[in-house]
Design a protein around this motif. Structure first.
Motif, PDB file in Angstrom:
ATOM      1  N   GLU A  59       9.287  84.309  28.218  1.00 34.75           N
ATOM      2  CA  GLU A  59       9.193  85.305  27.158  1.00 34.75           C
ATOM      3  C   GLU A  59       8.034  86.258  27.404  1.00 34.75           C
ATOM      4  OE1 GLU A  59      10.955  83.000  23.238  1.00 34.75           O
ATOM      5  OE2 GLU A  59       8.990  82.396  24.023  1.00 34.75           O
ATOM      6  N   LEU A  60       6.921  85.736  27.882  1.00 36.90           N
ATOM      7  CA  LEU A  60       5.766  86.589  28.169  1.00 36.90           C
ATOM      8  C   LEU A  60       6.049  87.533  29.338  1.00 36.90           C
ATOM      9  CD1 LEU A  60       2.860  84.017  27.730  1.00 36.90           C
ATOM     10  CD2 LEU A  60       3.395  85.950  26.239  1.00 36.90           C
ATOM     11  N   GLU A  61       6.851  87.085  30.274  1.00 36.09           N
ATOM     12  CA  GLU A  61       7.234  87.949  31.399  1.00 36.09           C
ATOM     13  C   GLU A  61       8.173  89.059  30.917  1.00 36.09           C
ATOM     14  OE1 GLU A  61       9.458  87.585  35.762  1.00 36.09           O
ATOM     15  OE2 GLU A  61       8.626  85.793  34.789  1.00 36.09           O
ATOM     16  N   ARG A  62       9.039  88.710  29.973  1.00 37.44           N
ATOM     17  CA  ARG A  62       9.977  89.693  29.437  1.00 37.44           C
ATOM     18  C   ARG A  62       9.272  90.686  28.516  1.00 37.44           C
ATOM     19  NH1 ARG A  62      15.248  88.282  25.572  1.00 37.44           N
ATOM     20  NH2 ARG A  62      16.090  90.401  25.488  1.00 37.44           N
ATOM     21  N   TYR A  63       8.283  90.182  27.742  1.00 37.74           N
ATOM     22  CA  TYR A  63       7.534  91.030  26.806  1.00 37.74           C
ATOM     23  C   TYR A  63       6.042  90.931  27.145  1.00 37.74           C
ATOM     24  CZ  TYR A  63      11.931  90.717  24.229  1.00 37.74           C
ATOM     25  OH  TYR A  63      13.258  90.752  23.859  1.00 37.74           O
ATOM     26  N   PRO A  64       5.589  91.634  28.184  1.00 36.00           N
ATOM     27  CA  PRO A  64       4.230  91.442  28.716  1.00 36.00           C
ATOM     28  C   PRO A  64       3.099  91.842  27.772  1.00 36.00           C
ATOM     29  CG  PRO A  64       5.291  93.353  29.722  1.00 36.00           C
ATOM     30  CD  PRO A  64       6.341  92.636  28.944  1.00 36.00           C
ATOM     31  N   LYS A  65       3.394  92.635  26.753  1.00 39.90           N
ATOM     32  CA  LYS A  65       2.326  93.050  25.834  1.00 39.90           C
ATOM     33  C   LYS A  65       2.402  92.334  24.492  1.00 39.90           C
ATOM     34  CE  LYS A  65       1.001  97.363  27.986  1.00 39.90           C
ATOM     35  NZ  LYS A  65       0.641  98.785  27.806  1.00 39.90           N
ATOM     36  N   SER A  66       2.998  91.175  24.501  1.00 40.10           N
ATOM     37  CA  SER A  66       2.980  90.338  23.299  1.00 40.10           C
ATOM     38  C   SER A  66       1.531  89.980  22.976  1.00 40.10           C
ATOM     39  CB  SER A  66       3.797  89.059  23.530  1.00 40.10           C
ATOM     40  OG  SER A  66       5.162  89.351  23.652  1.00 40.10           O
ATOM     41  N   GLY A  67       1.154  90.150  21.719  1.00 43.44           N
ATOM     42  CA  GLY A  67      -0.219  89.906  21.306  1.00 43.44           C
ATOM     43  C   GLY A  67      -1.084  91.151  21.277  1.00 43.44           C
ATOM     44  N   TYR A  68      -0.550  92.280  21.732  1.00 45.23           N
ATOM     45  CA  TYR A  68      -1.336  93.519  21.757  1.00 45.23           C
ATOM     46  C   TYR A  68      -1.349  94.193  20.380  1.00 45.23           C
ATOM     47  CZ  TYR A  68      -2.364  93.781  26.747  1.00 45.23           C
ATOM     48  OH  TYR A  68      -2.886  93.545  28.003  1.00 45.23           O
ATOM     49  N   PHE A  69      -2.327  95.050  20.223  1.00 46.52           N
ATOM     50  CA  PHE A  69      -2.513  95.862  19.018  1.00 46.52           C
ATOM     51  C   PHE A  69      -2.012  97.267  19.343  1.00 46.52           C
ATOM     52  CE2 PHE A  69      -5.423  98.537  16.362  1.00 46.52           C
ATOM     53  CZ  PHE A  69      -5.083  98.042  15.114  1.00 46.52           C
ATOM     54  N   PHE A  70      -1.080  97.806  18.530  1.00 51.10           N
ATOM     55  CA  PHE A  70      -0.408  99.061  18.853  1.00 51.10           C
ATOM     56  C   PHE A  70      -0.701 100.146  17.822  1.00 51.10           C
ATOM     57  CE2 PHE A  70       2.145  95.843  20.963  1.00 51.10           C
ATOM     58  CZ  PHE A  70       2.477  96.428  22.183  1.00 51.10           C
ATOM     59  N   ARG A  71      -0.604 101.389  18.313  1.00 53.06           N
ATOM     60  CA  ARG A  71      -0.685 102.574  17.460  1.00 53.06           C
ATOM     61  C   ARG A  71       0.621 103.355  17.592  1.00 53.06           C
ATOM     62  NH1 ARG A  71      -4.975 105.025  19.624  1.00 53.06           N
ATOM     63  NH2 ARG A  71      -6.505 104.607  17.991  1.00 53.06           N
ATOM     64  N   LEU A  72       1.195 103.778  16.459  1.00 54.03           N
ATOM     65  CA  LEU A  72       2.398 104.605  16.459  1.00 54.03           C
ATOM     66  C   LEU A  72       2.051 106.004  15.951  1.00 54.03           C
ATOM     67  CD1 LEU A  72       3.767 101.775  16.652  1.00 54.03           C
ATOM     68  CD2 LEU A  72       5.604 102.701  15.241  1.00 54.03           C
ATOM     69  N   THR A  73       2.376 107.008  16.748  1.00 55.15           N
ATOM     70  CA  THR A  73       2.179 108.401  16.364  1.00 55.15           C
ATOM     71  C   THR A  73       3.503 109.151  16.514  1.00 55.15           C
ATOM     72  OG1 THR A  73       1.441 108.878  18.633  1.00 55.15           O
ATOM     73  CG2 THR A  73      -0.274 108.406  17.000  1.00 55.15           C
ATOM     74  N   ASN A  74       3.472 110.449  16.271  1.00 50.20           N
ATOM     75  CA  ASN A  74       4.679 111.272  16.345  1.00 50.20           C
ATOM     76  C   ASN A  74       5.748 110.760  15.370  1.00 50.20           C
ATOM     77  OD1 ASN A  74       6.135 113.471  17.372  1.00 50.20           O
ATOM     78  ND2 ASN A  74       7.236 112.179  18.825  1.00 50.20           N
ATOM     79  N   LEU A  75       5.309 110.521  14.137  1.00 42.96           N
ATOM     80  CA  LEU A  75       6.206 109.982  13.116  1.00 42.96           C
ATOM     81  C   LEU A  75       6.847 111.058  12.248  1.00 42.96           C
ATOM     82  CD1 LEU A  75       4.051 106.908  12.026  1.00 42.96           C
ATOM     83  CD2 LEU A  75       6.216 106.850  13.272  1.00 42.96           C
ATOM     84  N   GLY A  76       6.677 112.314  12.620  1.00 43.32           N
ATOM     85  CA  GLY A  76       7.301 113.384  11.856  1.00 43.32           C
ATOM     86  C   GLY A  76       6.742 113.470  10.450  1.00 43.32           C
ATOM     87  N   SER A  77       7.635 113.548   9.478  1.00 43.00           N
ATOM     88  CA  SER A  77       7.211 113.668   8.082  1.00 43.00           C
ATOM     89  C   SER A  77       6.939 112.318   7.418  1.00 43.00           C
ATOM     90  CB  SER A  77       8.280 114.412   7.273  1.00 43.00           C
ATOM     91  OG  SER A  77       9.498 113.679   7.278  1.00 43.00           O
ATOM     92  N   ILE A  78       7.136 111.240   8.166  1.00 45.48           N
ATOM     93  CA  ILE A  78       6.923 109.910   7.595  1.00 45.48           C
ATOM     94  C   ILE A  78       5.437 109.695   7.322  1.00 45.48           C
ATOM     95  CG2 ILE A  78       7.125 107.422   7.990  1.00 45.48           C
ATOM     96  CD1 ILE A  78       9.490 108.037   9.857  1.00 45.48           C
ATOM     97  N   LYS A  79       5.129 109.222   6.146  1.00 46.93           N
ATOM     98  CA  LYS A  79       3.744 108.872   5.827  1.00 46.93           C
ATOM     99  C   LYS A  79       3.723 107.538   5.096  1.00 46.93           C
ATOM    100  CE  LYS A  79       3.498 111.397   1.433  1.00 46.93           C
ATOM    101  NZ  LYS A  79       2.741 112.414   0.657  1.00 46.93           N
ATOM    102  N   GLY A  80       2.518 106.984   4.985  1.00 47.72           N
ATOM    103  CA  GLY A  80       2.411 105.651   4.438  1.00 47.72           C
ATOM    104  C   GLY A  80       1.953 105.585   3.000  1.00 47.72           C
ATOM    105  N   LEU A  81       1.743 104.359   2.560  1.00 53.02           N
ATOM    106  CA  LEU A  81       1.173 104.073   1.253  1.00 53.02           C
ATOM    107  C   LEU A  81      -0.197 103.439   1.441  1.00 53.02           C
ATOM    108  CD1 LEU A  81       4.114 102.417  -0.734  1.00 53.02           C
ATOM    109  CD2 LEU A  81       3.169 104.710  -1.061  1.00 53.02           C
ATOM    110  N   ARG A  82      -1.066 103.647   0.468  1.00 54.50           N
ATOM    111  CA  ARG A  82      -2.362 102.983   0.512  1.00 54.50           C
ATOM    112  C   ARG A  82      -2.179 101.481   0.281  1.00 54.50           C
ATOM    113  NH1 ARG A  82      -3.588 107.947  -1.876  1.00 54.50           N
ATOM    114  NH2 ARG A  82      -5.308 109.036  -0.874  1.00 54.50           N
ATOM    115  N   CYS A  83      -2.945 100.692   0.986  1.00 57.27           N
ATOM    116  CA  CYS A  83      -2.939  99.245   0.764  1.00 57.27           C
ATOM    117  C   CYS A  83      -3.699  98.930  -0.527  1.00 57.27           C
ATOM    118  CB  CYS A  83      -3.614  98.530   1.931  1.00 57.27           C
ATOM    119  SG  CYS A  83      -2.785  98.744   3.520  1.00 57.27           S
TER     120      CYS A  83
END
Length: 320
Positions: A288-312
């Motif tokens: 599984e780790l070979e298939r998904y080598p970045k398991s456990g990583y911390f990611f950033r998503l950008t280029n989300l268009g008009s999508i925005k979030g909610l405050r926690c």
């Protein structure tokens, strides 16, 4: 001749997924504090609490004992105070987010063994209470299905909200606060409930989004609501997140990762236009780790268009 009117259709959103750092063993419970503009989360089996600055990429880690950590949530009324799930305990800590040491810690409550052996996740309700999910395992680490629960923590008391669960993980609320969503990772669906804001009782359980019906690999792990009321569902063993229409219960957007288990997510930055995602590698096989080598990583998503979030929502200890 009349000119064709300009098209009003929006260009499809194609999020950019960037790995920021890693790997962690099991990162989870992302929380963005919009007051200090910092992200907080835990690495469950490293017993670490993390602070990450999305503007500068500054990353501070503090260790908290030797119990598996489930969540870290700021206290709304007290600076540098947090509520943490550690093993079966709810703990209040004081941490400036700068040092590697936790200054003070105090055990507030302990989950009764009849509801599970430890805390799995938590979310602040629209009334400011805490809904806590538990897990139940044998001494050898095997899951005890049907013996976990969701408990409400309020006025320093724990009371059951929903019992006979197996692996309750992700929880979220609708924009109006009248619907509660739950991902029990032993099942193949995210379920919805009616939530009474006054009594904080939940009822009328229904299937909201089923993985088998939509031919999605894996099981649901995390759920999150965005600023349009859409529900983001992440997969355990499926390497993706799905944005679902809360009305039609249909997939709107799919985002893939080089990680097998997507554990938590939230929006951050001043305008809540970026998404951050934690993943895990706990108990994954070499294949599984070979298939998904970045398991456990911390990611950033950008280029989300008009999508925005909610405050926690931060925890409110004096909620009525």
């Amino acid at each position: 001749m009349k000119k064709n009117p300009k098209s009003t259709s929006k260009a499809p959103v194609e999020p950019k997924v960037t790995s920021v750092f890693g790997p962690l063993i099991l990162g989870k419970s992302l929380f963005y504090n919009d007051v200090c503009q910092q992200l907080y989360f835990v690495d469950t089996h490293s017993y670490d609490i993390h602070r990450f600055d999305p503007k500068t990429n500054e990353h501070i880690i503090a260790k908290l004992g030797e119990l598996p950590l489930a969540f870290v949530i700021p206290v709304a009324t007290i600076v540098n105070h947090f509520i943490v799930g550690a093993g079966p305990q709810i703990i209040e800590i004081t941490w400036d987010g700068k040092s590697e040491n936790i200054e003070q810690q105090k055990v507030l409550q302990t989950v009764d063994k009849s509801y599970g052996c430890g805390i799995n996740n938590a979310i602040v309700t629209p009334r400011g209470s805490l809904f806590i999910s538990t897990f139940s395992e044998t001494e050898s680490g095997e899951t005890q299905f049907g013996k976990s629960a969701i408990l409400k923590y309020k006025n320093n008391q724990l009371t059951p909200v929903l019992t006979k669960l197996s692996i309750p993980n992700g929880m979220t609320f609708s924009l109006c606060g009248k619907t509660f969503y739950l991902a029990d990772s032993h099942t193949t669906s995210v379920d919805s409930f009616c939530y009474n804001v006054e009594t904080e009782e939940i009822s009328k359980r229904e299937v909201f989004f089923d993985f088998v019906q939509h031919q999605i690999e894996g099981n649901p792990y995390n759920v999150m609501t965005d600023g349009d009321g859409r529900i983001w569902v992440s997969a355990c063993g499926g390497n993706l997140m799905i944005r679902v229409c809360q009305h039609e219960k249909k997939e709107i957007l799919r985002v893939k990762f080089e990680a097998s288990v997507i554990t938590s997510s939230c929006f951050a930055t001043s305008f809540l236009r970026e998404m951050y995602v934690t993943t895990g590698r706990y108990r994954l096989t070499e294949e599984e780790l070979e298939r998904y080598p970045k398991s456990g990583y911390f990611f950033r998503l950008t280029n989300l268009g008009s999508i925005k979030g909610l405050r926690c929502r931060a925890f409110c200890p004096d909620n009525k």
